[in-house]
Design an enzyme around this catalytic site. Structure first.
Site, mmCIF file in Angstrom:
data_model
loop_
_atom_site.group_PDB
_atom_site.id
_atom_site.type_symbol
_atom_site.label_atom_id
_atom_site.label_comp_id
_atom_site.label_asym_id
_atom_site.label_seq_id
_atom_site.Cartn_x
_atom_site.Cartn_y
_atom_site.Cartn_z
ATOM 1 N N ASP A 125 -13.107 -0.226 15.591
ATOM 2 C CA ASP A 125 -13.223 -0.753 14.451
ATOM 3 C C ASP A 125 -13.372 -2.178 14.499
ATOM 4 O OD1 ASP A 125 -11.221 -0.727 11.357
ATOM 5 O OD2 ASP A 125 -13.430 -0.789 11.683
ATOM 6 N N GLY A 167 0.957 -1.285 0.075
ATOM 7 C CA GLY A 167 -0.221 -0.021 -0.116
ATOM 8 C C GLY A 167 0.811 1.327 -0.063
ATOM 9 N N ALA A 168 0.030 2.227 0.267
ATOM 10 C CA ALA A 168 0.993 3.688 0.167
ATOM 11 C C ALA A 168 1.978 3.632 1.330
ATOM 12 C CB ALA A 168 0.315 4.739 0.504
ATOM 13 N N PHE A 169 1.811 3.158 2.554
ATOM 14 C CA PHE A 169 2.817 2.982 3.801
ATOM 15 C C PHE A 169 3.991 2.131 3.335
ATOM 16 C CE2 PHE A 169 0.486 -0.494 4.781
ATOM 17 C CZ PHE A 169 1.417 -1.569 5.071
ATOM 18 N N GLY A 170 3.815 0.977 2.687
ATOM 19 C CA GLY A 170 4.858 -0.044 2.605
ATOM 20 C C GLY A 170 4.307 -1.271 2.085
ATOM 21 N N THR A 171 4.951 -2.452 2.524
ATOM 22 C CA THR A 171 4.618 -3.456 2.082
ATOM 23 C C THR A 171 4.665 -4.597 3.225
ATOM 24 O OG1 THR A 171 5.865 -3.041 0.108
ATOM 25 C CG2 THR A 171 5.239 -5.352 0.549
ATOM 26 N N VAL A 172 3.564 -5.510 3.158
ATOM 27 C CA VAL A 172 3.636 -6.702 4.106
ATOM 28 C C VAL A 172 4.226 -8.062 3.325
ATOM 29 C CG1 VAL A 172 2.182 -8.021 5.549
ATOM 30 C CG2 VAL A 172 1.641 -5.475 5.208
#
Length: 1256
Positions: free
Chosen positions: A846, A730-735
């Site tokens: 959530d 995603g925009a923040f990084g990778t998993v």
């Protein structure tokens, strides 16, 4: 005579029809079949209306015409906007050979655009008529050019002499899409009709002459043509043409279907304002046009109002007011504030249905200068109406019209008090605009009155319409008014008959005064002149002004005699003044102050409220001089000149002032001394108290009562981590799916690694550390936990790997294989996890099925702490400022007031249970998120799932109560669902459950994890962190990875702050476990509390490694079961034996005691303190979800793109316009995301989730 207020357009002159310059436009009438108001002038009225007219803006009504009437003035008419009526005439022909189109904007009897009725000779049916006499009446229509009727039908009846109406192909004349197109005609004739001329094709004609052959423009066209000029395919007219054409272009039309723009037919007139896409500005369009009827004009005709939207209208729209420019043009202008009140006349607003001015409505016109509407005085006005209780109108009531200056409609008077000799109550009336015309023709009508003169001395304009003055037997001065100066277009005229002859008026001296210029006047006397031959004093014509003699003295301005100021001294040999002001006198009558003449010098007068009073006295020459002393107050003593006398102070006054001053000083000193003394006493007391407390303290104070947070955070090295496969980005990084190999140990632990991208902002690093702090502090088998953190240049979070993905996808994928025991067990486990979070004062915010991960089919864990917030020791609720929130899962108070508590999590728990019971259905599917608050406030809730009994559904309903205090607590939910899990098929009814397979042991995502060969010989993360070696076997090798799972499953699931937890599950190569055996971790929710308590016979057969996870937690963190449960949630004896529960007849042999020390349990009431070094956003909310430079917040929900498994840093195309599927944050309008070069997997944005920073 009956009166009807008909709103008609005025007479106009404008450019309208295609290709013709100077086309004359005129108005029509609206009398229908009523007799003319003045039969003597009826033909003259039609002649004035239609002489030279080409376009009739209204109805063309030709009625009651004699046989010898000359109608040649009709021969130029080409277009009729409304309907055409030919009725009760005795003429033989109506010369309308040039008429091309009837638009039918108004219809006769609401159906017909053309009506020809009763045009006959009264002697037509008399048998005794003279031989050889030709009967009168209409014989032929002769509408040879009429080829189009846009709307409405045809009505032809009662015309015994009329021929050829049945020879017309009306189907060709009527428009194809004409919805009202009835053709109603009779052919009863009293004469034989000749046939059509031989040159007429198909025997269609309008008359006997060859020129009267019908021109066909519709039925002969090829397919697809509305109008054409011939039978060839190339003869089609343009789609904007009407009535035919001469060529294929829109400039070749004979008439326009919609609008005529300078000879070109258009669908719309050019807009007045255009948008410049280069400068992003609205600009005036030099080619803009106003819409007027069916034409586009550069300016609206006179007497019409131009609007901002580009139309010419007779009445301004709401919230607009009429404005007249200096050049006389009129327009509608939007009011900057509420529009001022106006006076409405007949035919407008609340007087729309009123017929005349009566005693009931006359007071509404008191003080009015302008009336929007019309005025009508009928006999019923002065006779009253006893049946309706309306009293007669008294003559003195008419005085309310003395202030009237303008009427926008018409003035109609057919009755007037006998005591009034004229209409002098309207002496100040200046304009009758005629936007509304009586009978569609007259703006001024005076008939049957007993007046001797008009008396309208101020009238200067009749903006539209004719003037009709007739049958006033005593009326003189009709011909002494210059009517041509009052009219504003050439079609206006005066029609008069039956009034008193001028000779008789002259004999009685009823003539204009000699001072009236050109003999023009409204009545007798010098006050009724239209213009004066000499001078005008007020409203009276005079021979000379009083400049040299007479009082008051005057000065001359043009031809007006204006008075001097009263303080001017009259002069005998010169002019007294040269203006009307006090400073324009030649000499003063009394005194002179500066340059102005005054009656007396100012004595104590304040020129303004903010100034001091002024004192002056007159000197010997009468000029005001200032007094030596200017008194400001208590000015009683004056000298002989009127100036204030010198005031000497009295000793008594001095003594009183001195005493009062001394007393005030002493009081202030005493008060200050008292305050200083009290201040010193308080300081001394606080100092003593502090010293006593410091000497008595023997242990540190803990004001909050909170227990220290002793959770540990593992700091991992980058060399210990091995990334195998991309699970999401995603925009923040990778998993990544990866392996954790601790230094110095021969173990491999499957983990999920979240790696921030390069150049991450400091705020993003702080947010992910905040999330790590929350995850590291939890300690429950039903809550996902953090394994460690790697502090490289890009921060990496390491979490447990979950093999089955999120619960939402799990129930959707296996909906046909899930049993009631599975669903209820999951409900219990989720409730226990939330109860634990409530104990540690953590609000999740959530909770949803997508945020619950499946470690095994029997064990789920709550995850996603991206929105979770810890409450301080003295807080009971959390207020958010904004950010992304799931509207459809939130409680009503959270949506409306941004208030989040543990009870708002109960609401979300109810929606989560609903998702499970519907096998992953979307809540409020199809309903926009903006409508959810109103829907909830009206009492609507999610429907009862088909598999739920009323018991389960009532628990959901209790979770959705508006009052948060009425909702159950999580510990109560644990108890309720635990009770149901003991008899699952009683509360959840699934068809053919007994015949279906056991709980699913495989998933799509699980199989995807098996593709990696490096996932063998692994140790579960929880077994490594909390080893239980030697519990079942003294051999420590049992705790190693040699006997661990050989094949593993994993799934990626969305996690609130970027967390992705994965787990393990035995492969198909291992022998199947017993249904009673737990699977990795806490196992099924049939195990309640300490998972090592109460082991059944089935457990004794399991291997030590299989049971080691059961001993990880010494005590359930939510709600302990009563002793009689023996640690299990077993079904009742009468229920079938589902999976994951003990057999009813099996009783536990003996409790097992864990040998290893259990992990520390946080006591009730303990809190997770926020780290001092991490500073969240407002109110503790880390809401900058776009801080990572993109739009995808949680990539764990995104499936990796094909072909990226082998790439450590995939870079699929990513559009920043997309966001997470379940959330929508409107804070993006306040702060734009920083530029980002990172590309991630795109996901669709769900508009059903809104941010709370905008009121819902």
């Amino acid at each position: 005579m009956e009166l009807a207020a008909w709103c008609r357009w005025g007479f106009l002159l404008a450019l309208l029809s295609p290709g013709a310059a100077g086309t004359q436009v005129c108005t029509g009438t609206d009398m229908k079949l009523r007799l003319p108001a003045s039969p003597e002038t009826h033909l003259d009225m039609l002649r004035h209306l239609y002489q030279g007219c080409q376009v009739v803006q209204g109805n063309l009504e030709l009625t009651y015409l004699p046989a010898n009437a000359s109608l040649s003035f009709l021969q130029d008419i080409q277009e009729v906007q409304g309907y055409m009526l030919i009725a009760h005439n005795r003429v033989k022909h109506v010369p309308l050979q040039r008429l091309r189109i009837v638009r039918g904007t108004q219809l006769f009897e609401d159906k017909y655009a053309l009506a020809v009725l009763d045009n006959r000779d009264p002697l037509d049916n008399v048998t005794t008529a003279a031989p050889g006499r030709t009967p009168e009446g209409l014989r032929e229509l002769q509408l040879r050019s009429l080829t189009e009727i846009l709307k409405g039908g045809v009505l032809i009846r009662g015309n015994p002499q009329l021929c050829y109406q049945d020879m017309v192909l009306w189907k060709d004349v009527l428009r194809k899409n004409n919805q009202l197109a009835p053709v109603d005609m009779d052919t009863n004739r009293s004469r034989a009709c000749p046939p059509c001329a031989p040159t007429c094709k198909d025997n269609h004609c309008w008359g006997e002459s060859p020129e009267d052959c019908q021109i066909l423009t519709g039925t002969i066209c090829t397919s697809g043509c509305a109008r054409c000029k011939g039978r060839l395919p190339t003869d089609c007219c343009h789609e904007q043409c009407a009535a035919g054409c001469t060529g294929p272009k829109h400039s070749d039309c004979l008439a326009c279907l919609h609008f005529n723009h300078s000879g070109i037919c258009e669908l719309h007139c050019p807009a007045l304002i255009t948008y410049n896409t280069d400068t992003f500005e609205s600009m005036l369009n030099p080619e803009g046009r106003y819409t007027f009827g069916a034409s586009c004009v550069t300016t609206c005709p006179y007497n019409y109002l131009s609007t901002e939207v580009g139309s010419c209208t007779l009445v301004c729209p709401p919230n607009n007011q009429e404005v007249t420019a200096e050049d006389g043009t009129q327009r509608c202008e939007k009011c900057s504030k509420p529009c001022a009140g106006v006076c409405y006349g007949l035919g407008m607003e609340h007087l729309r249905g009123a017929r005349a001015i009566t005693s009931d409505n006359i007071q509404e016109f008191a003080g009015c200068k302008k009336i929007f509407g019309s005025l009508a005085f009928l006999p019923e006005s002065f006779d009253g109406n006893p049946s309706s209780g309306v009293a007669p109108l008294k003559p003195e009531h008419l005085q309310v019209f003395e202030t009237l200056e303008e009427i926008t409609g018409y003035l109609y008077i057919s009755a007037w008090p006998e005591s009034f000799q004229d209409l002098s109550v309207f002496q100040n009336l200046r304009v009758i605009r005629g936007r509304i015309l009586h009978d569609g023709a007259y703006s001024l009508t005076l008939q049957g009155l007993g007046i001797h003169s008009l008396g309208l001395r101020s009238l200067r304009e009749l903006g539209s319409g004719l003037a009709l003055i007739h049958r006033n037997t005593h009326l003189c001065f009709v011909n002494t008014v210059p009517w041509d100066q009052l009219f504003r277009n050439p079609h206006q005229a005066l029609l008069h008959s039956g009034n008193r002859p001028e000779e008789a008026c002259g004999l009685e001296g009823l003539v204009c005064n000699s001072l009236c210029a050109r003999g023009h006047c409204w009545g007798p006397g010098p006050t009724q002149c239209v213009n004066c031959s000499q001078f005008l004093r007020g409203q009276e014509c005079v021979e000379e002004c009083r400049v040299w003699k007479g009082l008051p003295r005057e000065y001359v301005r043009g031809k007006h005699c204006l008075p001097c100021h009263p303080e001017c001294q009259p002069q005998n040999s010169s002019e007294t003044c040269y203006g009307s002001e006090a400073d324009q006198c030649e000499a003063c009558a009394h005194y002179k102050d500066s340059s102005s003449c005054v009656a007396r010098c100012p004595s104590g007068v304040k020129p303004d409220l903010s100034y001091m009073p002024i004192w002056k006295y007159p000197d010997e020459e009468g000029i005001c001089q200032p007094c030596p002393i200017n008194c400001t107050h208590s000015c009683v003593d004056l000298d002989e000149r009127g100036c204030p006398a010198e005031q000497r102070a009295s000793p008594v006054t001095f003594i009183i002032a001195t005493v009062v001053g001394v007393l005030l000083f002493l009081i202030i000193v005493v008060v200050i001394g008292i305050l200083i003394k009290r201040r010193r006493q308080k300081i001394r007391k606080y100092t003593m108290r502090r010293l006593l407390q410091e000497t008595e303290l023997v242990e540190p104070l803990t004001p909050s009562g909170a227990v220290p947070n002793q959770a540990q955070m593992r700091i991992l090295k980058e060399t210990e981590l091995r990334k195998l496969k991309v699970l999401g980005s995603g925009a923040f990084g990778t998993v990544y799916k990866g392996i954790w190999i601790p230094d110095g140990e021969n173990v491999k632990i499957p983990v999920a690694i979240k790696v921030l991208r390069e150049n991450t902002s400091p705020k993003a690093n702080k947010e992910i550390l905040d999330e790590a702090y929350v995850m590291a502090g939890v300690g429950s088998p039903y809550v996902s936990r953090l394994l460690g953190i790697c502090l490289t240049s890009t921060v990496q979070l390491v979490t447990q790997l979950m093999p089955y993905g999120c619960l939402l996808d799990h129930v959707r994928e296996h909906r046909g294989r899930l049993g009631s025991q599975d669903l209820l067990n999951w409900c219990v486990q989720i409730a226990k996890g939330m109860s634990y979070l409530e104990e540690v004062r953590l609000v999740h915010r959530d909770l949803a099925a997508r945020n619950v991960l499946v470690k095994s089919p029997n064990h789920v864990k709550i995850t996603d702490f991206g929105l979770a917030r810890l409450l301080d020791i003295d807080e009971t609720e959390y207020h958010a400022d904004g950010g992304k929130v799931p509207i459809k899962w939130m409680a009503l108070e959270s949506i409306l007031r941004r208030r989040f508590t543990h009870q708002s999590d109960v609401w979300s728990y109810g929606v989560t249970v609903w998702e499970l019971m519907t096998f992953g259905a979307k809540p409020y599917d199809g309903i926009p998120a903006r409508e959810i608050p109103d829907l909830l406030e009206k009492g609507e809730r999610l429907p009862q799932p088909p598999i739920c009994t009323i018991d389960v559904y009532m628990i959901m309903v209790k979770c959705w109560m508006i009052d948060s205090e009425c909702r159950p607590r999580f510990r109560e939910l644990v108890s309720e669902f635990s009770r149901m899990a003991r008899d699952p098929q009683r509360f959840v009814v699934i068809q053919n459950e007994d015949l279906g397979p056991s709980s699913p042991m495989d998933s799509t995502f699980y199989r995807s994890l098996l593709e990696d060969d490096d996932m063998g010989e692994l140790v579960d993360a929880e077994e490594y962190l909390v080893p239980q070696q030697g519990f079942f076997s003294p051999d420590p090798a049992l705790g190693t990875g040699s006997t661990a799972h050989r094949r593993h499953r994993s799934s990626s699931a969305r996690s609130g702050g970027g967390e992705l937890t994965l787990g393990l599950e035995p492969s198909e190569e291992e022998p199947p476990r017993s249904p009673l055996a737990p699977s990795e971790g806490a196992g099924s929710d049939v195990f309640d509390g300490d998972l090592a308590v109460g082991v059944t016979k089935g457990l004794q057969s399991l291997s030590p490694h299989d049971l080691s996870p059961l001993q990880r937690y010494s005590e359930d963190p939510t709600l302990p079961l009563p002793p009689e449960t023996d640690g299990y949630v077993a079904p009742l004896a009468c229920s079938p034996q589902p999976e994951y529960v003990n057999q009813p007849e099996v009783r536990p042999q003996s409790p097992l005691t864990p040998e290893g020390p259990p992990p520390p349990i946080r006591p009730a009431g303990a809190t997770l303190e926020r780290p001092k070094t991490l500073s969240p956003g407002k109110n503790g909310v880390v809401k900058d979800v776009f801080a990572f430079g993109g739009a995808v917040e949680n990539p764990e929900y995104l499936a990796p793109r094909a072909g990226t498994a082998s790439q450590p840093h995939p870079s699929p195309a990513f559009s920043p316009a997309f966001d997470n599927l379940y959330y929508w944050d409107q804070n993006s309008s306040e702060q734009g995301p920083p530029p980002s070069t990172f590309e991630g997997t795109p996901t669709a944005e769900n508009p059903e989730y809104l941010g709370l920073d905008v009121p819902v």
